[in-house]
Design an enzyme around this catalytic site. Sequence first.
Site, PDB file in Angstrom:
ATOM      1  N   CYS A 132      -6.621  -1.789   6.774  1.00 54.05           N
ATOM      2  CA  CYS A 132      -5.491  -2.104   7.656  1.00 54.05           C
ATOM      3  C   CYS A 132      -5.968  -1.939   9.100  1.00 54.05           C
ATOM      4  O   CYS A 132      -6.502  -0.893   9.463  1.00 54.05           O
ATOM      5  CB  CYS A 132      -4.304  -1.185   7.370  1.00 54.05           C
ATOM      6  SG  CYS A 132      -2.927  -1.514   8.498  1.00 54.05           S
TER       7      CYS A 132
ATOM      8  N   SER B 285       0.821  -1.218   0.000  1.00 57.85           N
ATOM      9  CA  SER B 285       0.000   0.000   0.000  1.00 57.85           C
ATOM     10  C   SER B 285       0.855   1.268   0.000  1.00 57.85           C
ATOM     11  O   SER B 285       1.849   1.368   0.720  1.00 57.85           O
ATOM     12  CB  SER B 285      -0.916   0.006   1.217  1.00 57.85           C
ATOM     13  OG  SER B 285      -1.782  -1.112   1.188  1.00 57.85           O
TER      14      SER B 285
ATOM     15  N   ASN C 162      -7.096   0.509   0.129  1.00 61.50           N
ATOM     16  CA  ASN C 162      -6.901  -0.092   1.451  1.00 61.50           C
ATOM     17  C   ASN C 162      -7.769   0.670   2.448  1.00 61.50           C
ATOM     18  O   ASN C 162      -7.384   1.727   2.954  1.00 61.50           O
ATOM     19  CB  ASN C 162      -5.423  -0.052   1.850  1.00 61.50           C
ATOM     20  CG  ASN C 162      -5.168  -0.780   3.160  1.00 61.50           C
ATOM     21  OD1 ASN C 162      -6.088  -0.966   3.962  1.00 61.50           O
ATOM     22  ND2 ASN C 162      -3.928  -1.178   3.391  1.00 61.50           N
TER      23      ASN C 162
ATOM     24  N   THR D 219      -6.418  -8.350   7.164  1.00 61.43           N
ATOM     25  CA  THR D 219      -6.082  -9.138   8.359  1.00 61.43           C
ATOM     26  C   THR D 219      -7.070  -8.896   9.511  1.00 61.43           C
ATOM     27  O   THR D 219      -7.744  -7.876   9.571  1.00 61.43           O
ATOM     28  CB  THR D 219      -4.667  -8.794   8.826  1.00 61.43           C
ATOM     29  OG1 THR D 219      -4.562  -7.363   8.936  1.00 61.43           O
ATOM     30  CG2 THR D 219      -3.624  -9.270   7.833  1.00 61.43           C
TER      31      THR D 219
HETATM   32  O1  RRO Z   1       1.415  -2.176   6.649  1.00 58.86           O
HETATM   33  C1  RRO Z   1       0.734  -2.835   7.449  1.00 58.86           C
HETATM   34  O2  RRO Z   1       1.000  -2.872   8.653  1.00 58.86           O
HETATM   35  C2  RRO Z   1      -0.471  -3.554   7.031  1.00 58.86           C
HETATM   36  C3  RRO Z   1      -1.355  -3.128   6.066  1.00 58.86           C
HETATM   37 BR1  RRO Z   1      -1.041  -1.600   5.042  1.00 58.86          BR
HETATM   38  C4  RRO Z   1      -2.559  -3.844   5.825  1.00 58.86           C
HETATM   39  O3  RRO Z   1      -3.406  -3.482   4.994  1.00 58.86           O
HETATM   40  N1  RRO Z   1      -2.791  -4.934   6.563  1.00 58.86           N
HETATM   41  C5  RRO Z   1      -1.922  -5.382   7.505  1.00 58.86           C
HETATM   42  O4  RRO Z   1      -2.175  -6.403   8.164  1.00 58.86           O
HETATM   43  N2  RRO Z   1      -0.755  -4.687   7.709  1.00 58.86           N
END
Ligand code: RRO
Length: 295
Positions: free
Chosen positions: A127, A49, A124, A189
Amino acid sequence: MVVIRPGPVTVGGVALKNHLVLAAGVLGTTGASLSRMLSLGAGGVVTKSVGPVPKDGHPGPCVAVLDDGLLNAMGLPNPSKDFVEEIAPLAGKPVVASIFGTNPEEFAAVAGWFTGRVAGFELNLSCPHAEGYGAAIGTDPKLVEACTRAVSSTGIPTWVKLTPNVTDITAIGKAAERGGAGAIVAINTVKAMRISTGLRRPVLGNRYGGLSGTAIFPVGVRCVYELYEACKIPIIGCGGIVSADNVVEMMMAGARAVEIGSAVSDNIRIFETISAELYAKDGCGVEEIIGCAHG
Ligand code: RRO
């Protein structure tokens, strides 16, 4: 096991070489690693992202390897606009840029940098551990609709990645649909944490993080199943997929394609491994499979 006919597929306006896509966040920080995953059989790839300003990410430890998955709190580390040049060599390839922002204007600005250079966007809005970003806005249907519209109105294919950390994921899916999303990606997640009993402290520097891997596969299947009953736009299943049978199960729940992330960390050739088992020229058409578990 059910096997399906191989071939290209277009999902939410993005033309993919097959149904198996590299999920955002895994080997998506360089043009070289994205290119490698395409050469290793991914039908498309989603970048790490990228947001409106460069970010270093959360303090470490940022990742913990668990028995049945990965716990991460990377904290959206990204080089911002510089990433445009990083993926320039992949022009014309099925590359989807994962982007984030705090509001519709920021989403539109980041999308503008990549316009004409990628096959589509994945917003996104999911997160689980980013203040002001991701799920912080992706749990509000009005904001989801507005951020989606800000990007989809440019005419570039727009996928929206949803968080499972809500009471009703269909309300968020429908908001993305109203905003003009071409497809929904489910799921990002699951918000989670572990504590080191030796240190008497949380394992992750950020304390909370996002759980991925086989532990969350049933959550992903449930979310895809619910979204299929509520939304008309295509769904891309994501979360803990490690096998061809997992892909078929996601399709039976309603997914038109899938994203694979954590499994890549155990097997860099996971796309070839799954394809070898999933596809056969005399296999059945996906239309026969997609959503067939709904009675
Ligand atoms: O970078 C992260 O910590 C992260 C992102 Br952008 C996301 O969309 N999902 C995740 O579990 N970690």
